[in-house]
Design a protein around this motif. Structure first.
Motif, PDB file in Angstrom:
ATOM      1  N   PHE A 173       0.834  -1.201   0.000  1.00 59.75           N
ATOM      2  CA  PHE A 173       0.000   0.000   0.000  1.00 59.75           C
ATOM      3  C   PHE A 173       0.869   1.251   0.000  1.00 59.75           C
ATOM      4  O   PHE A 173       0.637   2.195  -0.763  1.00 59.75           O
ATOM      5  CB  PHE A 173      -0.916  -0.011   1.226  1.00 59.75           C
ATOM      6  CG  PHE A 173      -1.921   1.095   1.280  1.00 59.75           C
ATOM      7  CD1 PHE A 173      -3.199   0.910   0.780  1.00 59.75           C
ATOM      8  CD2 PHE A 173      -1.607   2.328   1.844  1.00 59.75           C
ATOM      9  CE1 PHE A 173      -4.152   1.930   0.828  1.00 59.75           C
ATOM     10  CE2 PHE A 173      -2.533   3.343   1.900  1.00 59.75           C
ATOM     11  CZ  PHE A 173      -3.808   3.152   1.389  1.00 59.75           C
ATOM     12  N   LEU A 174       1.895   1.265   0.854  1.00 58.02           N
ATOM     13  CA  LEU A 174       2.765   2.441   0.967  1.00 58.02           C
ATOM     14  C   LEU A 174       3.636   2.619  -0.279  1.00 58.02           C
ATOM     15  O   LEU A 174       3.954   3.754  -0.650  1.00 58.02           O
ATOM     16  CB  LEU A 174       3.642   2.304   2.214  1.00 58.02           C
ATOM     17  CG  LEU A 174       2.881   2.265   3.548  1.00 58.02           C
ATOM     18  CD1 LEU A 174       3.848   2.050   4.707  1.00 58.02           C
ATOM     19  CD2 LEU A 174       2.066   3.545   3.759  1.00 58.02           C
ATOM     20  N   LEU A 175       4.000   1.513  -0.938  1.00 57.15           N
ATOM     21  CA  LEU A 175       4.775   1.612  -2.167  1.00 57.15           C
ATOM     22  C   LEU A 175       3.964   2.295  -3.262  1.00 57.15           C
ATOM     23  O   LEU A 175       4.463   3.203  -3.942  1.00 57.15           O
ATOM     24  CB  LEU A 175       5.208   0.220  -2.628  1.00 57.15           C
ATOM     25  CG  LEU A 175       5.870   0.144  -4.014  1.00 57.15           C
ATOM     26  CD1 LEU A 175       7.151   0.972  -4.049  1.00 57.15           C
ATOM     27  CD2 LEU A 175       6.151  -1.307  -4.396  1.00 57.15           C
ATOM     28  N   VAL A 176       2.720   1.868  -3.448  1.00 60.75           N
ATOM     29  CA  VAL A 176       1.858   2.484  -4.460  1.00 60.75           C
ATOM     30  C   VAL A 176       1.619   3.953  -4.123  1.00 60.75           C
ATOM     31  O   VAL A 176       1.628   4.818  -5.004  1.00 60.75           O
ATOM     32  CB  VAL A 176       0.528   1.724  -4.579  1.00 60.75           C
ATOM     33  CG1 VAL A 176      -0.396   2.401  -5.590  1.00 60.75           C
ATOM     34  CG2 VAL A 176       0.762   0.279  -4.994  1.00 60.75           C
ATOM     35  N   THR A 181      -5.409   4.184  -7.348  1.00 63.82           N
ATOM     36  CA  THR A 181      -6.587   3.758  -6.602  1.00 63.82           C
ATOM     37  C   THR A 181      -6.787   2.253  -6.707  1.00 63.82           C
ATOM     38  O   THR A 181      -7.085   1.574  -5.715  1.00 63.82           O
ATOM     39  CB  THR A 181      -7.832   4.489  -7.130  1.00 63.82           C
ATOM     40  OG1 THR A 181      -7.617   5.905  -7.052  1.00 63.82           O
ATOM     41  CG2 THR A 181      -9.049   4.132  -6.302  1.00 63.82           C
ATOM     42  N   LEU A 182      -6.611   1.725  -7.911  1.00 62.99           N
ATOM     43  CA  LEU A 182      -6.761   0.290  -8.134  1.00 62.99           C
ATOM     44  C   LEU A 182      -5.762  -0.500  -7.291  1.00 62.99           C
ATOM     45  O   LEU A 182      -6.117  -1.486  -6.626  1.00 62.99           O
ATOM     46  CB  LEU A 182      -6.569  -0.019  -9.619  1.00 62.99           C
ATOM     47  CG  LEU A 182      -6.752  -1.469 -10.072  1.00 62.99           C
ATOM     48  CD1 LEU A 182      -8.188  -1.906  -9.854  1.00 62.99           C
ATOM     49  CD2 LEU A 182      -6.371  -1.617 -11.542  1.00 62.99           C
ATOM     50  N   GLY A 183      -4.509  -0.059  -7.293  1.00 59.96           N
ATOM     51  CA  GLY A 183      -3.485  -0.759  -6.541  1.00 59.96           C
ATOM     52  C   GLY A 183      -3.654  -0.639  -5.039  1.00 59.96           C
ATOM     53  O   GLY A 183      -3.517  -1.622  -4.302  1.00 59.96           O
ATOM     54  N   GLN A 205      -4.482 -11.546  -5.747  1.00 58.45           N
ATOM     55  CA  GLN A 205      -5.362 -10.759  -6.604  1.00 58.45           C
ATOM     56  C   GLN A 205      -4.847  -9.335  -6.843  1.00 58.45           C
ATOM     57  O   GLN A 205      -5.533  -8.528  -7.458  1.00 58.45           O
ATOM     58  CB  GLN A 205      -6.768 -10.691  -5.996  1.00 58.45           C
ATOM     59  CG  GLN A 205      -7.438 -12.042  -5.853  1.00 58.45           C
ATOM     60  CD  GLN A 205      -8.849 -11.918  -5.274  1.00 58.45           C
ATOM     61  OE1 GLN A 205      -9.538 -10.926  -5.488  1.00 58.45           O
ATOM     62  NE2 GLN A 205      -9.274 -12.943  -4.542  1.00 58.45           N
ATOM     63  N   PHE A 206      -3.657  -9.054  -6.361  1.00 58.71           N
ATOM     64  CA  PHE A 206      -3.125  -7.706  -6.545  1.00 58.71           C
ATOM     65  C   PHE A 206      -2.765  -7.477  -8.015  1.00 58.71           C
ATOM     66  O   PHE A 206      -2.099  -8.312  -8.640  1.00 58.71           O
ATOM     67  CB  PHE A 206      -1.880  -7.487  -5.686  1.00 58.71           C
ATOM     68  CG  PHE A 206      -1.321  -6.092  -5.786  1.00 58.71           C
ATOM     69  CD1 PHE A 206      -1.886  -5.063  -5.061  1.00 58.71           C
ATOM     70  CD2 PHE A 206      -0.248  -5.814  -6.619  1.00 58.71           C
ATOM     71  CE1 PHE A 206      -1.381  -3.774  -5.153  1.00 58.71           C
ATOM     72  CE2 PHE A 206       0.263  -4.531  -6.721  1.00 58.71           C
ATOM     73  CZ  PHE A 206      -0.310  -3.505  -5.988  1.00 58.71           C
ATOM     74  N   PRO A 207      -3.192  -6.353  -8.595  1.00 61.38           N
ATOM     75  CA  PRO A 207      -2.865  -6.054 -10.002  1.00 61.38           C
ATOM     76  C   PRO A 207      -1.439  -5.517 -10.119  1.00 61.38           C
ATOM     77  O   PRO A 207      -1.208  -4.309 -10.097  1.00 61.38           O
ATOM     78  CB  PRO A 207      -3.904  -4.985 -10.359  1.00 61.38           C
ATOM     79  CG  PRO A 207      -4.196  -4.292  -9.065  1.00 61.38           C
ATOM     80  CD  PRO A 207      -4.083  -5.341  -7.993  1.00 61.38           C
ATOM     81  N   LEU A 221       2.947   3.057 -12.920  1.00 63.61           N
ATOM     82  CA  LEU A 221       3.214   4.271 -12.151  1.00 63.61           C
ATOM     83  C   LEU A 221       4.700   4.621 -12.161  1.00 63.61           C
ATOM     84  O   LEU A 221       5.067   5.804 -12.227  1.00 63.61           O
ATOM     85  CB  LEU A 221       2.722   4.095 -10.709  1.00 63.61           C
ATOM     86  CG  LEU A 221       1.209   4.052 -10.511  1.00 63.61           C
ATOM     87  CD1 LEU A 221       0.859   3.698  -9.071  1.00 63.61           C
ATOM     88  CD2 LEU A 221       0.568   5.382 -10.895  1.00 63.61           C
ATOM     89  N   LEU A 222       5.552   3.608 -12.105  1.00 62.47           N
ATOM     90  CA  LEU A 222       6.996   3.851 -12.125  1.00 62.47           C
ATOM     91  C   LEU A 222       7.417   4.483 -13.439  1.00 62.47           C
ATOM     92  O   LEU A 222       8.204   5.452 -13.456  1.00 62.47           O
ATOM     93  CB  LEU A 222       7.748   2.541 -11.894  1.00 62.47           C
ATOM     94  CG  LEU A 222       9.271   2.638 -11.837  1.00 62.47           C
ATOM     95  CD1 LEU A 222       9.714   3.558 -10.701  1.00 62.47           C
ATOM     96  CD2 LEU A 222       9.886   1.247 -11.663  1.00 62.47           C
ATOM     97  N   VAL A 223       6.906   3.973 -14.549  1.00 60.91           N
ATOM     98  CA  VAL A 223       7.243   4.539 -15.860  1.00 60.91           C
ATOM     99  C   VAL A 223       6.722   5.974 -15.964  1.00 60.91           C
ATOM    100  O   VAL A 223       7.425   6.864 -16.464  1.00 60.91           O
ATOM    101  CB  VAL A 223       6.652   3.668 -16.989  1.00 60.91           C
ATOM    102  CG1 VAL A 223       6.749   4.381 -18.327  1.00 60.91           C
ATOM    103  CG2 VAL A 223       7.387   2.332 -17.056  1.00 60.91           C
ATOM    104  N   MET A 224       5.500   6.217 -15.498  1.00 56.12           N
ATOM    105  CA  MET A 224       4.956   7.576 -15.524  1.00 56.12           C
ATOM    106  C   MET A 224       5.826   8.526 -14.713  1.00 56.12           C
ATOM    107  O   MET A 224       6.120   9.652 -15.155  1.00 56.12           O
ATOM    108  CB  MET A 224       3.532   7.585 -14.975  1.00 56.12           C
ATOM    109  CG  MET A 224       2.501   6.963 -15.877  1.00 56.12           C
ATOM    110  SD  MET A 224       0.825   7.088 -15.163  1.00 56.12           S
ATOM    111  CE  MET A 224      -0.152   6.365 -16.468  1.00 56.12           C
ATOM    112  N   ALA A 225       6.261   8.084 -13.535  1.00 52.63           N
ATOM    113  CA  ALA A 225       7.100   8.934 -12.687  1.00 52.63           C
ATOM    114  C   ALA A 225       8.439   9.219 -13.358  1.00 52.63           C
ATOM    115  O   ALA A 225       8.933  10.361 -13.323  1.00 52.63           O
ATOM    116  CB  ALA A 225       7.311   8.267 -11.330  1.00 52.63           C
TER     117      ALA A 225
END
Length: 268
Positions: A157-160, A226-228, A239-241, A248-252
């Motif tokens: 959760f904290l990573l996302v 939100t999904l993650g 079930q984690f996507p 998100l990493l690529v976007m960042a």
């Protein structure tokens, strides 16, 4: 000692310079921690009361959410994502914009004997910290409402959450370097951040949308956050996507690269 300093790697120098820039912002942030932590709490708290407790009580009688025991629990990870997005973007944008347009200290910063990339990374780290500080207050509210401590404090959760802060801090750097006035910041906020707040899957399950709308919604970084975070909070690890993390990493990285390029070629 002198020879050891001379042999210091460029990467080590860049990291130390970035931390120096970050420390300068931290000295300003630490005297306003309460203000920063509480500033992003107002809107999520209103949404929690209006949608989670108000509308949610009606929805819970007719349907069960895809994650969480009720609609309130369903939207709480989205509220954490929303608060971190708003403050990471807004705080970074106004910090750079204020230095450029009002205090006129931005030019002095560019003249410091550090690489422009270090200035960029330091500003991004400060933006990430702003988002994490604000999100912490919403996480506290979520824990109080649900009693699920581990759901909102587990490493996934904290990573996302951190990646989300990095994405919008990177976007904030780009906007802060390009706007010509505070009105310009308002335009970006009204046409990018506010629509994303409602369309980023914070109040609904994006997977249930029609294909045309789904294509639009999945272009937004907040949707993946939100999904993650929702899956990390309530669903089994199987079930984690996992695709949300590289997205998100690529976007960042892309936004950070654009901001770094603009810092290196800035003529203010």
């Amino acid at each position: 000692m002198r020879s050891a300093q001379l042999r210091r790697s460029p990467l080590s120098t860049l990291l130390q310079d970035s931390l120096t820039v970050f420390w300068g912002d931290w000295l300003d942030l630490r005297v306003r921690i309460v203000q920063i932590v509480s500033s992003g709490l107002v809107s999520p708290l209103i949404y929690i009361l209006a949608f989670g407790l108000g509308l949610g009580s009606s929805l819970d009688t007719v349907t069960k959410p895809s994650a969480g025991d009720n609609y309130l629990q369903f939207i709480l990870p989205g509220m954490v994502a929303l608060s971190s997005m708003v403050i990471s973007f807004g705080g970074t944008t106004f910090s750079i914009c204020g230095d450029r347009l009002f205090t006129k200290t931005f030019e002095e910063m560019l003249l410091m004997p550090v690489h422009p990339l270090a200035v960029h990374l330091g500003k991004m780290m400060a933006g990430i910290l702003r988002g994490l500080l604000t999100a912490s207050s919403v996480i506290l509210v979520a824990i109080i409402f649900t009693g699920k401590v581990w759901s909102f404090l587990n490493p996934l959760f904290l990573l996302v959450l951190t990646l989300n802060c990095a994405v919008f801090a990177g976007l904030g750097v780009i906007v802060g370097l390009n706007v010509k006035s505070l009105e310009g910041v308002g335009i970006y906020n009204n046409f990018v951040i506010v629509p994303m707040s409602f369309l980023g899957g914070t109040f609904f399950d994006a997977s249930t949308l029609p294909i045309a709308l789904k294509a639009i919604v999945y272009l937004l970084p907040l949707t993946y956050t939100t999904l993650g975070m929702r899956a990390a909070a309530y669903l089994p690890i199987q079930q984690f996507p996992w695709f949300v993390i590289p997205v998100l990493l690529v976007m960042a990285i892309v936004l950070s690269g654009i901001g770094a390029y603009q810092f290196s070629h800035l003529q203010d």
